[in-house]
Design a protein around this motif. Structure first.
Motif, PDB file in Angstrom:
ATOM      1  N   GLU B  81       0.876  -1.173   0.000  1.00  0.00           N
ATOM      2  CA  GLU B  81       0.000   0.000   0.000  1.00  0.00           C
ATOM      3  C   GLU B  81       0.904   1.211   0.000  1.00  0.00           C
ATOM      4  N   GLY B  83       1.943   5.322  -0.471  1.00  0.00           N
ATOM      5  CA  GLY B  83       1.415   6.669  -0.269  1.00  0.00           C
ATOM      6  C   GLY B  83       2.523   7.643   0.007  1.00  0.00           C
ATOM      7  N   LEU B  84       2.185   8.901  -0.171  1.00  0.00           N
ATOM      8  CA  LEU B  84       3.157   9.972   0.073  1.00  0.00           C
ATOM      9  C   LEU B  84       2.439  11.078   0.843  1.00  0.00           C
ATOM     10  N   TYR B  85       3.217  12.011   1.374  1.00  0.00           N
ATOM     11  CA  TYR B  85       2.596  13.176   2.007  1.00  0.00           C
ATOM     12  C   TYR B  85       1.997  14.044   0.908  1.00  0.00           C
ATOM     13  N   LYS B  86       0.671  14.190   0.940  1.00  0.00           N
ATOM     14  CA  LYS B  86      -0.003  14.853  -0.175  1.00  0.00           C
ATOM     15  C   LYS B  86       0.387  16.311  -0.321  1.00  0.00           C
ATOM     16  N   ARG B  87       0.581  16.972   0.814  1.00  0.00           N
ATOM     17  CA  ARG B  87       0.735  18.425   0.712  1.00  0.00           C
ATOM     18  C   ARG B  87       2.179  18.883   0.568  1.00  0.00           C
ATOM     19  N   LEU B  88       3.098  17.933   0.657  1.00  0.00           N
ATOM     20  CA  LEU B  88       4.491  18.337   0.470  1.00  0.00           C
ATOM     21  C   LEU B  88       4.802  18.460  -1.021  1.00  0.00           C
ATOM     22  N   GLU B  92      10.759  18.372  -1.927  1.00  0.00           N
ATOM     23  CA  GLU B  92      10.807  18.437  -0.467  1.00  0.00           C
ATOM     24  C   GLU B  92      10.492  17.069   0.132  1.00  0.00           C
ATOM     25  N   GLN B  93       9.515  16.415  -0.452  1.00  0.00           N
ATOM     26  CA  GLN B  93       9.117  15.089   0.002  1.00  0.00           C
ATOM     27  C   GLN B  93      10.272  14.104  -0.102  1.00  0.00           C
ATOM     28  N   TYR B  96      13.004  14.955   2.376  1.00  0.00           N
ATOM     29  CA  TYR B  96      12.615  14.550   3.734  1.00  0.00           C
ATOM     30  C   TYR B  96      12.785  13.041   3.921  1.00  0.00           C
ATOM     31  N   LEU B  97      12.214  12.265   2.996  1.00  0.00           N
ATOM     32  CA  LEU B  97      12.314  10.816   3.131  1.00  0.00           C
ATOM     33  C   LEU B  97      13.771  10.374   3.041  1.00  0.00           C
ATOM     34  N   THR B  99      16.437  12.156   4.033  1.00  0.00           N
ATOM     35  CA  THR B  99      17.146  12.453   5.284  1.00  0.00           C
ATOM     36  C   THR B  99      16.759  11.450   6.366  1.00  0.00           C
ATOM     37  N   LEU B 100      15.518  10.969   6.335  1.00  0.00           N
ATOM     38  CA  LEU B 100      15.140   9.946   7.311  1.00  0.00           C
ATOM     39  C   LEU B 100      15.943   8.661   7.092  1.00  0.00           C
ATOM     40  N   GLN B 141       7.314   7.602  -5.963  1.00  0.00           N
ATOM     41  CA  GLN B 141       7.457   6.546  -4.975  1.00  0.00           C
ATOM     42  C   GLN B 141       8.680   5.671  -5.270  1.00  0.00           C
TER      43      GLN B 141
END
Lengths: 433, 317
Positions: B81, B83-88, B92-93, B96-97, B99-100, B141
């Motif tokens: 399943e 998904g991504l952060y919709k509002r980023l 940037e998304q 962020y991912l 750097t995590l 993704q």
């Protein structure tokens, strides 16, 4: 646990919210609204009074009071004596020549009967109080004079003593008691914390639900521990809340700093009942358009208890959010979170009335209630430091315990889809390895 | 490059045993297919490999060490399943991912640029993720999975929900990753898909491994008991063969039949019947069984059918 990862999540959560239009608008507009709501009545009230210079016909059957009453009326009420028959006075009032007429029967001088004010519109509370005061003072003086009281007695009677109250401090000395203002502040602070915890807690829950129903959470927890994600999110939203509240405080404070001088431009000191050379601050206070100064320690406790309360409840909101896939499903599960948040609200009045009663002390130390109740008590009474310290220590300890439980629920919840679980099942999650 | 070793892993959720004493390993430069119907324990196993959950018993080692936060940084995971952060915004998304996963911001930004360029997606960098079409989001993704240059890649039902263009793109990526000697784990219940890509398979059913090994060996082991026929004309003979218990029908359409020979049935019998009955016979091939059939053979026909039914109603996991 990696502090670096928590920091990454915290700052991402913080920035992505803080720069959103909704946040910026709310942060800027709420204080503007607040200042307007607070300052407008003062200004409008004042302006209304100014335009409300009334002309009152005086039918003085005592024949002795007209002059002194005219003097007492000052700028606000002009009393015009008239000998015209009542019918024509009434007609004049109806015709708009006068705002009303005041009938003073002769018996007043003997302390009997009553003065009557006739008008088309009834007059309003302020006017009634003003006329009542004026008539009474004038009659009192007249009767004292005629009873032979000398000037010293008259000046005694005329003197107008204000009541100032002072509060006994724990240590030596007294502090100026603005107990009424402080009660209002304590009440306001209690409600601010209640709403802040509630609203920011909901943000946390929404964030968790969104991440879960978006399915992005599975990618994130394949990079960081669920607990790090939970902490980062809670702290990030907490930081956002703190920034918002501090901004509000600064803007509201600044707004009143501007509103004071603005009011001073349109008002004159005498009208506000303060000395002609009164400072702008004093005038603004008199006009009701100022904020009382807060004791520093109260502000510190306010911030600490807000943060403690937010962290405690936010971890619970997050746990609930992790168990559901959409907001509506959360209602049942929220009951045990919302109940301890609402209970203190029921005790607000009791604590305001008797802040140091045993019940008040105990309630304000219980961790789930202390963010609201201890701040209220700290505002209105002298609470021993150990009580505040104990309450705060317990609050932190409870937070640590709750975030641990919440973390265990969260880590299972975010990966569970399908039927919304009941309390039993959620309790089982805590025991999973 | 390192390899992944799953040994005697068990995972329980309450009273349910999701994974029961499972062992297998995956080697670099090869693709391991983790197969089985929904509910076989594939996703539960993957979650332990990705250190999202930890096993109740047994151990998972990567590169010789027990998996943990350190290994998460070397893994790329594309969950079933997605998904991504919709509002980023897209970049940037990705940053962020990234750097995590332990990248620095600058590194993550560079790599995001590189991959967006490779997927002809440079223009999307400043768009909000929710503004992208579904196909575009799928590409983002993939990038998020590859950004930190992982040496172990895990794809859970990677082709489900992909449009054909992205499915091809992903297939190319997976093969390229294999050439680069990365370790690849590929979980799916669509066995025919896996067959085309995998080097090794690990067949799971009800939390157990029922069969594992190199795909070629397994196919050989099950022998050439499968017949593929393509023809024109009357296909009634297939029904007769089945009624007599000589064959089992795997798949069948108007002009094509795939049959498994029953024990003792001579392949010739089927050919004779087909020649008698049909107008024209284009193809007669004796071959190794497809994975689907191997699976049925391993777990038994009744069990397989029951699993299919359960899978249709139960949530994935």
């Amino acid at each position: 646990m990696s502090a670096h990862k928590i920091w990454l999540i915290l700052s991402s959560e913080f920035w992505r919210r803080v720069r959103s239009k909704a946040f910026i608008l709310a942060t800027l507009l709420v204080p503007v609204g607040f200042v307007i709501l607070a300052a407008a009545p003062a200004l409008f009230g004042y302006l209304a009074e100014q335009t409300d210079e009334r002309v009152v016909a005086l039918v003085d059957e005592t024949d002795q009071l007209a002059d002194s009453l005219a003097a007492a009326g000052g700028d606000r009420i002009t009393f015009e004596s008239t000998d015209a028959p009542i019918d024509s006075v009434r007609a004049a009032v109806r015709g708009g020549v006068y705002d009303g007429y005041l009938l003073l029967p002769a018996s007043l001088l003997d302390g009997e009967g009553e003065a009557t004010y006739y008008s088309m519109e009834g007059g309003g509370l302020t006017l009634r109080t003003q006329i009542d005061g004026m008539v009474n003072r004038v009659i009192q003086e007249r009767r004292l004079t005629s009873a032979g009281a000398d000037a010293s007695v008259l000046s005694i009677v005329r003197s107008d003593v204000g009541l100032s109250t002072r509060k006994l401090a724990e240590d030596e000395g007294t502090t100026a008691d603005s107990s009424l203002a402080l009660t209002a502040i304590g009440y306001a602070m209690a409600f601010i914390i209640y709403f802040a915890v509630f609203i920011y807690g909901q943000y946390v829950m929404q964030g968790v639900i969104e991440e879960k129903s978006n399915r992005v959470v599975e990618i994130v927890v394949s990079s960081v521990r669920p607990f790090e994600l939970l902490m980062g999110k809670v702290l990030g939203i907490g930081a956002m809340g703190l920034v918002q509240m501090v901004t509000w405080a600064v803007l509201v404070g600044g707004g009143f700093a501007v509103a004071g001088p603005v009011l001073a431009l349109v008002m004159s000191p005498e009208d506000l009942g303060v000395a002609p050379d009164a400072s702008q601050q004093a005038m603004a206070e008199a006009a009701g358009a100022s904020l009382p100064t807060l004791p520093l320690d109260l502000m510190v406790w306010f911030v600490l208890f807000f943060l403690g309360g937010f962290l405690l409840y936010a971890s619970l909101f997050a746990a609930v959010g992790s168990a559901v896939e959409q907001q509506q499903d959360a209602q049942n599960l929220l009951l045990p979170v919302m109940t301890p948040l609402i209970v203190p609200i029921l005790f607000l009045f009791f604590i305001i009335e008797s802040p140091n009663a045993t019940v008040s002390v105990v309630m304000s130390i219980i961790p789930f209630f202390s963010p609201i109740l201890m701040v209220l008590r700290a505002a209105i009474a002298n609470v021993p430091l150990w009580e505040i310290g104990l309450a705060f220590g317990l609050l932190l300890a409870t937070f640590v315990g709750m975030i641990w439980v919440a973390g265990r629920i969260y880590r299972v919840g975010i990966l569970s889809y399908g039927k919304t679980p009941g309390f039993r099942e959620i309790a089982k999650w805590v025991t999973y390895d | 490059m390192a390899y992944l070793d799953v040994s005697n892993v068990t995972k329980r959720y309450g009273d349910t045993v999701a994974v029961d004493d499972v062992s297998f390993s995956a080697e670099p430069g090869r693709i391991l297919g983790l197969l089985g119907p929904n509910g076989a324990g594939k996703t539960s196993t993957i979650r332990m490999i990705t250190y999202i959950t930890v096993p109740d018993a047994g151990g998972i080692r990567y590169d010789g060490e027990t998996v943990g936060p350190w290994s998460q940084q070397r893994m790329g995971y594309l969950p079933e399943e997605r998904g991504l952060y919709k509002r980023l915004r897209v970049k940037e998304q990705l940053v962020y991912l990234g750097t995590l996963k332990g990248l620095s911001k600058a590194e993550a930004a560079d790599r995001a640029d590189h991959w967006l360029g490779r997927f002809d997606a440079t223009g999307w960098a400043d768009m909000k993720t929710e503004e992208l079409s579904k196909g575009m989001q799928q590409k983002i993704q993939f990038i998020a999975t590859l950004l930190h240059d992982p040496s172990l890649l895990i794809f859970d039902e990677p082709f489900s929900g992909l449009d054909p263009i992205n499915a091809d793109l992903l297939r190319d990526i997976i093969l390229e990753l294999r050439r680069e000697d990365r370790t690849i784990l590929f979980a799916s219940h669509r066995m025919e898909q896996v067959e085309q890509l995998c080097d090794d398979i690990c067949l799971m059913a009800r939390g157990d491994v029922v069969l594992r090994g190199p795909l070629r060996d397994i196919k050989e082991q099950f022998g050439k008991n499968t017949l593929v026929l393509e023809f024109d004309g009357d296909d009634h003979f297939v029904d007769q063969l089945e009624a007599e218990g000589l064959v089992r029908v795997n798949t069948r359409s108007a002009h094509r039949a795939e049959l498994t020979l029953a024990d003792g049935t001579a392949a010739r019998t089927v050919l004779d019947r087909a020649l008698d009955a049909t107008d024209e016979l284009y193809r007669y091939e004796r071959t190794a069984p497809p994975l689907n059939e191997i699976f049925v053979e391993v777990v038994g026909e009744d069990e397989a059918r029951r699993m299919q039914e359960e899978a249709a109603t139960a949530p994935a996991g």
